[in-house]
Design an enzyme around this catalytic site. Sequence first.
Site, PDB file in Angstrom:
ATOM      1  NE  ARG A 162     -41.272 -14.380  -9.468  1.00 40.07           N
ATOM      2  CZ  ARG A 162     -40.255 -15.181  -9.323  1.00 40.07           C
ATOM      3  NH1 ARG A 162     -39.898 -15.958 -10.295  1.00 40.07           N
ATOM      4  NH2 ARG A 162     -39.544 -15.196  -8.234  1.00 40.07           N
ATOM      5  CB  SER A 234     -39.649 -20.395 -11.187  1.00 39.59           C
ATOM      6  OG  SER A 234     -38.929 -20.213 -10.019  1.00 39.59           O
ATOM      7  CD  GLU A 329     -41.496 -16.886 -13.305  1.00 35.38           C
ATOM      8  OE1 GLU A 329     -40.569 -17.283 -12.612  1.00 35.38           O
ATOM      9  OE2 GLU A 329     -41.874 -15.705 -13.326  1.00 35.38           O
TER      10      GLU A 329
END
Length: 333
Positions: A162, A234, A329
Amino acid sequence: MLDFTDYSLLSHNTFGIDVSASRFIEYESEAELQSVIHHIGCKNILHIGGGSNLLFTGDFKGTILHSAIHGIEKVDETKEEIVLRVGAGEKWDDFVAYTVEQGWSGIENLSLIPGEVGASAVQNIGAYGVEAKDVIAVVETIELSSGEKRIFGNLECNYGYRQSIFKNQLKGKYAITHVTFRLSKIFTPKIDYGNIRSTLDSEAKLTAALVRQTIISMRMHKLPDPKVLGNAGSFFMNPVVSREKFESIRTEYPDMPFYQTDGGMKIPAGWMIEQCGWKGRSLGRAGVHAFQALVLVNLGGATGKEILALSDAVCHSVKERFGIDIHPEVNII
Ligand code: EPU
């Protein structure tokens, strides 16, 4: 080119947060982008993609840029491989669907991820054992301060879980215009992640199309549809901890799921959040999704600040219980 002032961002963020931008510009080519930044400069700019990884905590007092650069172009082809140059404004899943229809493979595991192709190269999107970095060859950009074109090879993008150079050292400095992907004409299934193998229809022929269908049904089962329940996938990244830390937690939780990575042991944040009792719970109009605790949802009319308050409460619980810091994130603006 589109150019609006006092523009609602409701349809540009999948969390469904009702905020506006002072100005919103959508460009269709590199030349248009160069002309825009020549005229407005590079201060107070936010470049967005599909808005699927953003949380607005208030109105944006600046200019939002959005790419409408489209097109999928074949730039090279051998018996084994196909190389495609794709406009940053293409919808990611339309691109995946197209490649699977053509019989090309490499990104079928990344099916149904919301967002656009440009953002895939910023976020290094990943799911079910595959990451965008595995197939990205080259990323074409325009530097916002100079308007100059710069091409980054895969290694120059500093990809990690990520992570990319565009999220870190060069955050906000470059706009991605095209991404070139190297895909395979020979299908090598990647079905060892989680329960893909057991979910696949064992009677059917194993093809990239079958893997795509399976991933789509797995995602639809677990992840909320942003059109129904605002969310940004997420919300947190899975933390990577040292083996010592991992072993100390495992003594207490022998069934804890984990993945071994080069940097240490990755523990699913969703599992920890569930252990803390947050799964399906809410704080005001912000909730923790009932089927995947890694996802925060807008239960209807939530503000970005309400979602952030829930995020803080969840991080606090995880820290208290496991002694681990988890981090969003999602890009908080
Ligand atoms: N788990 C729980 N409770 C939960 C959620 C997960 O116990 O509420 C457990 C699962 O049972 C499993 C493990 O945690 O043993 C991992 O769960 P899952 O396979 O759902 O994956 P994840 O680590 O929670 C990551 C990505 C997802 C991606 C899936 C599948 C991150 C931050 N998220 O989630 O990405 O779809 O793997 O590959 O790495 C996204 O980015 O928006 C996204 C959905």
